[in-house]
Design a protein around this motif. Structure first.
Motif, PDB file in Angstrom:
ATOM      1  N   SER A   1      89.491  15.989  37.868  1.00  0.00           N
ATOM      2  CA  SER A   1      90.686  14.730  38.730  1.00  0.00           C
ATOM      3  C   SER A   1      90.613  14.113  37.230  1.00  0.00           C
ATOM      4  O   SER A   1      89.121  14.035  36.901  1.00  0.00           O
TER       5      SER A   1
ATOM      6  N   LEU B   1      95.680   9.803  40.391  1.00  0.00           N
ATOM      7  CA  LEU B   1      94.620  10.601  40.296  1.00  0.00           C
ATOM      8  C   LEU B   1      95.398  11.953  40.486  1.00  0.00           C
ATOM      9  O   LEU B   1      96.030  12.097  41.331  1.00  0.00           O
TER      10      LEU B   1
ATOM     11  N   HIS C   1      95.175  16.014  39.643  1.00  0.00           N
ATOM     12  CA  HIS C   1      94.292  17.434  39.014  1.00  0.00           C
ATOM     13  C   HIS C   1      95.082  18.570  38.268  1.00  0.00           C
ATOM     14  O   HIS C   1      96.070  18.174  38.567  1.00  0.00           O
TER      15      HIS C   1
END
Length: 192
Positions: free
Chosen positions: A84, A111, A113
């Motif tokens: 992340s 955020l 990933h």
């Protein structure tokens, strides 16, 4: 008790992601022009990760496109791992040693990933994300504006970093806090 901390960690990460754009600055202890030059390629290993920072050449001609990139490679036991990070795991703040100018590196911090496959490096090229504020002097503002046409003559140190989180696996149904990584290294290039 540990299980109840997991939602707090996620809330903090989401709130940090909502803060907008953040700039990574050049470290406060910077070298002067009398120090010997660094290499144009550097590598840092931490745990199951290898971080590389590379300038494709050590010296560029004025007006030539400077090619900088960062790589992050997973070398652990799993086939793949998810990290992340902000808009990118890579930061490229730079210091021009001749004029003693700092070129911060800003980016949005959602955020995100990314899944890294074992042995397959994630590579990203530098995409100048710099600016100035109203308090900066005119010479510095002109220097920053000139970066739109490539790096002007000078000696540059890149203070690269890879900043990311790896969620620890659940043990007996309890979530652990994520592992936080900040791998840093420095390289140098010259524009003549």
């Amino acid at each position: 008790m540990k299980k109840s901390l997991w939602p707090i960690w996620m809330l903090l990460l989401v709130l940090a992601g909502c803060t907008g754009q953040v700039a990574h600055e050049v470290p406060s202890s910077v070298p002067d022009t009398e120090e010997p030059a660094r290499e144009s390629r550097s590598e840092r290993v931490e745990g199951d990760f290898v971080y590389r920072l590379v300038s494709e050449q050590g010296e560029y001609a004025a007006g030539e496109q400077v090619q900088l990139y960062a790589e992050l490679e997973y070398t652990g036991e799993e086939d793949e791992i998810t990290i992340s990070h902000a808009a990118s795991p890579f930061w490229f703040p730079i210091r021009e040693l001749t004029r003693e100018y700092d070129i911060s590196y800003g980016m949005n911090e959602p955020l995100l990933h990314t899944t890294l496959k074992k042995g397959e490096p994630l590579r990203e090229y530098y995409k100048g994300a710099y600016g100035y504020n109203g308090e900066d002097n005119d010479a510095y503002k002109q220097f920053i504006k000139s970066l739109d046409n490539g790096f002007p003559e000078g000696r540059y140190v890149v203070y690269g970093s890879a900043d990311f989180l790896v969620q620890a696996p659940e043990i007996e149904g309890e979530a652990e806090a994520p592992d936080v990584y900040k791998l840093t290294t420095e390289i140098e290039f010259v524009v003549k």
